[in-house]
Each structure stands twice: as structure tokens, then as C-alpha cells.
Design a protein around this motif. Structure first.
Motif, PDB file in Angstrom:
ATOM      1  N   UNK A 108      16.957  13.707  20.900  1.00 28.80           N
ATOM      2  CA  UNK A 108      16.158  14.216  21.765  1.00 28.80           C
ATOM      3  C   UNK A 108      14.758  14.783  22.142  1.00 28.80           C
ATOM      4  N   UNK A 109      13.823  13.841  21.941  1.00 28.63           N
ATOM      5  CA  UNK A 109      12.340  14.650  22.362  1.00 28.63           C
ATOM      6  C   UNK A 109      11.847  14.725  23.539  1.00 28.63           C
ATOM      7  N   UNK A 110      11.340  15.907  22.891  1.00 30.40           N
ATOM      8  CA  UNK A 110      10.944  16.646  24.066  1.00 30.40           C
ATOM      9  C   UNK A 110       9.473  16.966  24.215  1.00 30.40           C
ATOM     10  N   UNK A 111       8.881  17.608  25.814  1.00 31.59           N
ATOM     11  CA  UNK A 111       7.792  18.092  25.397  1.00 31.59           C
ATOM     12  C   UNK A 111       7.874  20.172  25.934  1.00 31.59           C
ATOM     13  N   UNK A 112       7.260  20.664  25.400  1.00 33.32           N
ATOM     14  CA  UNK A 112       7.457  21.991  25.555  1.00 33.32           C
ATOM     15  C   UNK A 112       5.917  22.920  25.725  1.00 33.32           C
ATOM     16  N   UNK A 113       5.955  24.249  26.209  1.00 33.37           N
ATOM     17  CA  UNK A 113       4.534  24.538  26.101  1.00 33.37           C
ATOM     18  C   UNK A 113       4.290  25.558  24.465  1.00 33.37           C
ATOM     19  N   UNK A 114       3.391  24.922  23.746  1.00 36.02           N
ATOM     20  CA  UNK A 114       3.185  25.156  22.085  1.00 36.02           C
ATOM     21  C   UNK A 114       2.472  25.153  22.418  1.00 36.02           C
ATOM     22  N   UNK A 115       1.458  25.946  21.325  1.00 37.80           N
ATOM     23  CA  UNK A 115       1.029  27.003  21.048  1.00 37.80           C
ATOM     24  C   UNK A 115       1.543  28.016  21.996  1.00 37.80           C
ATOM     25  N   UNK A 116       1.103  27.984  23.173  1.00 43.69           N
ATOM     26  CA  UNK A 116       1.121  28.591  24.490  1.00 43.69           C
ATOM     27  C   UNK A 116       1.127  27.570  25.761  1.00 43.69           C
ATOM     28  N   UNK A 117       1.308  28.716  26.548  1.00 40.62           N
ATOM     29  CA  UNK A 117       1.230  28.095  27.635  1.00 40.62           C
ATOM     30  C   UNK A 117      -0.194  27.332  28.188  1.00 40.62           C
ATOM     31  N   UNK A 118       0.128  26.087  28.622  1.00 47.68           N
ATOM     32  CA  UNK A 118      -1.393  25.123  29.257  1.00 47.68           C
ATOM     33  C   UNK A 118      -1.514  24.065  28.317  1.00 47.68           C
ATOM     34  N   UNK A 119      -0.516  24.054  26.879  1.00 48.07           N
ATOM     35  CA  UNK A 119      -0.514  22.844  26.267  1.00 48.07           C
ATOM     36  C   UNK A 119       0.620  22.291  26.019  1.00 48.07           C
ATOM     37  N   UNK A 120       1.384  20.899  25.309  1.00 45.04           N
ATOM     38  CA  UNK A 120       2.194  20.475  25.340  1.00 45.04           C
ATOM     39  C   UNK A 120       2.276  19.784  23.936  1.00 45.04           C
ATOM     40  N   UNK A 121       3.648  20.248  23.050  1.00 47.54           N
ATOM     41  CA  UNK A 121       3.709  19.974  21.713  1.00 47.54           C
ATOM     42  C   UNK A 121       5.329  19.101  21.975  1.00 47.54           C
ATOM     43  N   UNK A 122       5.148  18.264  21.148  1.00 46.36           N
ATOM     44  CA  UNK A 122       6.218  17.235  21.313  1.00 46.36           C
ATOM     45  C   UNK A 122       7.878  18.012  20.194  1.00 46.36           C
ATOM     46  N   UNK A 123       9.026  17.888  20.622  1.00 42.20           N
ATOM     47  CA  UNK A 123       9.561  18.846  20.015  1.00 42.20           C
ATOM     48  C   UNK A 123      10.929  18.085  19.944  1.00 42.20           C
ATOM     49  N   UNK A 124      11.853  18.696  19.077  1.00 42.39           N
ATOM     50  CA  UNK A 124      13.440  17.728  19.529  1.00 42.39           C
ATOM     51  C   UNK A 124      14.832  19.069  19.581  1.00 42.39           C
ATOM     52  N   UNK A 125      15.066  18.510  20.417  1.00 42.81           N
ATOM     53  CA  UNK A 125      16.003  19.667  21.079  1.00 42.81           C
ATOM     54  C   UNK A 125      17.594  19.810  20.510  1.00 42.81           C
ATOM     55  N   UNK A 126      17.344  20.282  19.452  1.00 43.14           N
ATOM     56  CA  UNK A 126      18.432  21.610  18.371  1.00 43.14           C
ATOM     57  C   UNK A 126      19.814  21.150  18.866  1.00 43.14           C
ATOM     58  N   UNK A 127      20.864  21.557  18.626  1.00 40.87           N
ATOM     59  CA  UNK A 127      22.368  22.159  19.586  1.00 40.87           C
ATOM     60  C   UNK A 127      21.980  23.614  19.877  1.00 40.87           C
ATOM     61  N   UNK A 128      23.144  23.656  20.797  1.00 40.00           N
ATOM     62  CA  UNK A 128      23.352  25.051  21.475  1.00 40.00           C
ATOM     63  C   UNK A 128      23.234  26.112  20.794  1.00 40.00           C
ATOM     64  N   UNK A 129      22.287  27.560  22.115  1.00 43.31           N
ATOM     65  CA  UNK A 129      22.570  28.452  21.215  1.00 43.31           C
ATOM     66  C   UNK A 129      23.513  28.545  20.350  1.00 43.31           C
ATOM     67  N   UNK A 130      23.817  29.472  19.413  1.00 38.60           N
ATOM     68  CA  UNK A 130      25.357  30.393  19.518  1.00 38.60           C
ATOM     69  C   UNK A 130      25.110  31.742  20.322  1.00 38.60           C
ATOM     70  N   UNK A 131      26.601  32.204  20.789  1.00 29.33           N
ATOM     71  CA  UNK A 131      26.838  33.464  21.546  1.00 29.33           C
ATOM     72  C   UNK A 131      26.440  34.792  20.983  1.00 29.33           C
ATOM     73  N   UNK A 132      25.752  34.799  19.482  1.00 27.90           N
ATOM     74  CA  UNK A 132      24.804  36.041  20.052  1.00 27.90           C
ATOM     75  C   UNK A 132      23.419  35.650  20.290  1.00 27.90           C
ATOM     76  N   UNK A 133      22.931  34.488  20.281  1.00 30.34           N
ATOM     77  CA  UNK A 133      21.662  34.161  20.673  1.00 30.34           C
ATOM     78  C   UNK A 133      21.559  34.666  21.831  1.00 30.34           C
ATOM     79  N   UNK A 134      22.297  33.579  23.005  1.00 29.62           N
ATOM     80  CA  UNK A 134      22.210  33.041  23.536  1.00 29.62           C
ATOM     81  C   UNK A 134      22.610  34.129  25.255  1.00 29.62           C
ATOM     82  N   UNK A 135      23.105  34.943  25.202  1.00 32.42           N
ATOM     83  CA  UNK A 135      24.139  36.648  25.543  1.00 32.42           C
ATOM     84  C   UNK A 135      22.065  37.460  25.332  1.00 32.42           C
TER      85      UNK A 135
END
Length: 194
Positions: A108-135
Motif C-alpha cells: 500500500x503505497x501512500x504519500x505522507x508529510x515527511x520530513x516536515x509539513x508541506x513536503x510529501x514522501x512516498x511510503x508504505x502502510x505497515x500493519x495496524x498499530x499494537x494496542x499499547x501504541x494505538x491507545x
């Protein structure tokens, strides 16, 4: 002189995984050839390859059953109790899992604001966050791997709100080519050949 060390490191990055893979494969096949030659009255070229492939399939098949999964789990716990062996085994297992599952992970290729807002970098969506992170977040967040150009083995995992990612309708192969070629080959859409 910096370019020599840079090219030396790049050469190691290319050669070391190939050399280790070749070493392991050659040793597995030569060990199997010796073993079969010692115990079997017949021998023909490719017998070791057939036997190794058969054993891999059988172990994969058996590992889907409860008894072998239990035995493997016990063996992993046993290896995990030996300090140096634990580190080596876990490292090799994580790397091999990442390599064999990379085709599924980098889809799943996506564009994300990285390394700062206003700039876009190509990335790949990883598996869902684990519960300790998501909460820890009040809204849905997503983990995205942003690979470094020319080198898919390194990059950054960033966690950002789902609303900040822009999904791309491109083939995963062309997205990977874009990263590997540092943007020389642009991503192609899923429905186009250009």
C-alpha cells in the motif's frame, strides 16, 4: 577519500547478503548430498535439491498443525533462554520474516508529510498499530515505512494520523522502483502500462 569508504560500504551492503545466502545454500546442499550418498544406494544430480525442497514443504505443512507448532514454540523458548544463541536466532528470524513477508508489507503505497509539513514522501502502510501504541492516540493513527532512496533496507517508521496520508493508486512494483531509482522511474497507475 570519502567516496572510497562510501563505495566500500555500498559494496559490502550488496555483497554480504549474497555471500551469506550462497554460503548457507551451498552448505545445506553439500551436507544433504553427503548424507544421502552415505545412506542411499542410489545417487543422481539434483537429488539433494529435491530432498531439501521436499523437507521444506513438509515442515511448512506440519507447522500448520497443533503438535508441531507446540514443539516449535517449546524449541524457540529453549533457544530464547541461551543468551548468545537467543540474540542470533531472534535476529535471523526477524530478518528472514521481514524478507519473506516484504512483498506483502510493501503493497500500500501512500504519500505522507515527511520530513516536515508541506513536503510529501512516498511510503508504505505497515500493519495496524499494537494496542499499547494505538491507545496513546485520541484518533486513528497509522504506521508508515518511508524507505531511503537507493536502499530499501533502511528508512524510517513514522506514526501519523490516518487523515494525513494520501493513498496512491499505483502498482507496488513501480512504487518500489521509484524508491530504488531515487525517483528516476516514476510510479505507474494500477490500470496503466506506461
Amino acid at each position: 577519500m570519502k567516496w572510497v569508504s562510501k563505495y566500500f560500504i555500498n559494496g559490502l551492503i550488496v555483497i554480504v547478503p549474497i555471500a551469506i545466502t550462497a554460503f548457507v545454500v551451498i552448505n545445506i546442499f553439500s551436507f544433504t548430498e553427503r548424507l544421502l550418498g552415505h545412506y542411499l544406494p542410489i545417487h543422481f544430480p539434483g537429488l539433494a535439491l529435491a530432498v531439501v525442497l521436499f523437507l521444506i514443504v513438509v515442515v511448512g505443512w506440519l507447522s500448520s498443525y497443533w503438535l508441531l507448532r507446540t514443539i516449535l514454540s517449546y524449541a524457540e523458548r529453549l533457544l530464547g533462554s541461551i543468551p548468545v544463541v537467543k540474540f542470533i536466532y531472534n535476529s535471523v528470524k526477524q530478518v528472514s520474516t521481514a524478507v519473506f513477508e516484504s512483498q506483502k508489507l510493501l503493497k500500500n503505497a501512500v504519500l505522507v508529510p515527511y520530513p516536515h509539513p508541506g513536503v510529501k514522501a512516498l511510503g508504505f502502510v505497515m500493519p495496524d498499530l499494537s494496542a499499547p501504541l494505538a491507545e496513546k492516540f485520541s484518533e486513528e493513527h497509522v504506521c508508515v515505512f518511508v524507505p531511503m532512496s537507493l536502499n530499501l533496507t533502511s528508512g524510517f517508521n513514522i506514526i501519523l494520523p490516518r487523515r494525513d496520508i494520501i493513498p496512491l493508486d499505483v502498482t507496488s512494483e513501480s512504487a518500489l522502483q521509484y524508491v530504488i531509482t531515487a525517483g528516476a522511474i516514476m510510479p505507474r497507475g494500477n490500470d496503466s502500462n506506461s
